[in-house]
Scaffold this motif. Structure first.
Motif, PDB file in Angstrom:
ATOM      1  N   SER A 209      32.676 -13.665 -15.558  1.00 53.11           N
ATOM      2  CA  SER A 209      32.960 -12.343 -16.121  1.00 53.11           C
ATOM      3  C   SER A 209      32.436 -11.234 -15.210  1.00 53.11           C
ATOM      4  O   SER A 209      32.940 -10.111 -15.230  1.00 53.11           O
ATOM      5  CB  SER A 209      32.339 -12.215 -17.517  1.00 53.11           C
ATOM      6  N   THR A 212      35.430 -10.863 -12.448  1.00 52.86           N
ATOM      7  CA  THR A 212      36.782 -10.465 -12.852  1.00 52.86           C
ATOM      8  C   THR A 212      36.897  -8.978 -13.169  1.00 52.86           C
ATOM      9  O   THR A 212      38.006  -8.435 -13.208  1.00 52.86           O
ATOM     10  CB  THR A 212      37.235 -11.284 -14.072  1.00 52.86           C
ATOM     11  N   ARG A 213      35.778  -8.296 -13.377  1.00 53.12           N
ATOM     12  CA  ARG A 213      35.849  -6.860 -13.660  1.00 53.12           C
ATOM     13  C   ARG A 213      35.723  -6.004 -12.398  1.00 53.12           C
ATOM     14  O   ARG A 213      35.713  -4.775 -12.477  1.00 53.12           O
ATOM     15  CB  ARG A 213      34.778  -6.457 -14.675  1.00 53.12           C
TER      16      ARG A 213
END
Length: 338
Positions: A209, A212-213
């Motif tokens: 996570s 992916t940002r």
């Protein structure tokens, strides 16, 4: 008759003089070399933080040049790295930072490519740390003139992360100032350094996570940081089987590959170049990933200098696998990655 009794001090001095005279010049140098060898051997057993503190003492008491000379005595033998409790790459960072403080960016001229170019990382990282975003473009220009620009800019990324007080997005915006693909190398260095601040629980539960940002061009470099985060020689050390599973769950093949590469390199560092121990560690990963572990670690053993770069691959693989029957995953014709 008077008994002549030489003074005890005189006898002692005379005996000492005879003893010194008995030592040939080569003998004196041999003794000195033996003492240096003993000191070097002891230093390799010192815990990491103590080793760094001792290196800083040498820099202050003597010079960065003296510290680098000592680091070579401690960790190099016939061109390859000796095992120890500290990472000489990190110690070379410390020396490189001292070169920058003494000579500015010209300190790069004091560095070579030993110890994974840690000295170079230290110079450009310290410049970025001290001067911040205004130095980024100059660092990139200088790095572009060197044999390995990506590795150089990667080192600057470490310092940029500190310059922006570990603000991950601010660090990446600084790397955006570097034109072309080198900005991604800068981002990799910044992210790798920033990973020290990541929340351990959240990263363990949802490691991808973080990546992916990020902007697209920094997602693959972030994969490298994930592999480094779980590195076996780091504070979040993970088993090889578990790390392989984490890397295999990356959102893309490219991210998975760099994640595994960084983790496999950490195996070599954690085992301090012990070829057989590294081979046994790769045997613990799922079979589908084993050949990649073997290939990555064998390459890193050579490129990082844990074994002599002139050692024939056939001999290295014999040490690694313990048999000539095993198909070696690297060949003499393979380029040695820097």
């Amino acid at each position: 008759m008077i008994n002549f009794r030489p003074h005890r001090t005189g006898l002692t001095l005379f005996a000492a003089a005879v003893a010194v005279a008995a030592l040939s010049v080569p003998g004196i140098f041999a003794l000195r070399g033996s003492l240096e060898s003993s000191r070097a051997s002891s230093f390799r057993t010192v815990p990491r933080e103590e080793a760094k503190a001792e290196m800083e003492k040498i820099i202050l008491a003597e010079s960065p040049e003296a510290a680098m000379k000592f680091l070579r005595v401690v960790y190099l033998s016939d061109g390859h790295i000796l095992p120890g409790t500290s990472d000489p790459h990190d110690l070379a960072h410390t020396i490189g930072a001292a070169f920058f403080k003494e000579k500015g960016i010209a300190g790069l001229g004091m560095c070579d490519r030993e110890f994974g170019e840690g000295c170079m990382h230290g110079v450009v990282g310290e410049m970025a740390r001290e001067q911040g975003m205004q130095a980024v473009k100059q660092i990139a220009d200088v790095c572009s003139t060197l044999p390995d620009p990506p590795h150089c800019v990667h080192g600057a990324g470490h310092g940029i992360d500190e310059a922006v007080a570990f603000d991950m997005m601010a660090g990446l915006r600084a790397c955006d100032l570097i034109p072309g693909p080198l900005s991604s190398d800068c981002g990799e260095g910044a992210l790798m350094h920033n990973a020290f601040t990541w929340d351990a629980k959240a990263t363990s539960l949802r490691p991808w996570s973080v990546c992916t940002r990020l902007p697209a061009k920094y997602q693959v470099p972030c994969g490298s940081s994930i592999g480094n985060y779980f590195a076996q020689d780091g504070s979040h050390a993970t088993t090889s089987a578990a790390a392989t599973l984490i890397c295999s769950r990356a959102p893309s093949t490219a991210m998975s590959k760099v994640c595994l590469l960084r983790f496999h390199q950490s195996i070599v560092r954690a085992k301090t170049g012990d070829v057989k121990a590294i081979s046994r560690e790769c045997d613990t990963v799922p079979e589908r990933a084993r050949s990649l572990c073997q290939s990555d670690t064998l390459h890193f053993l050579r490129s990082a200098g844990y074994v002599s770069r002139t050692l024939p691959v056939k001999e290295l693989c014999l040490q690694y696998f313990g048999t000539e029957d095993h198909v070696c995953p690297i060949a003499d014709s393979d380029p040695i990655p820097q």
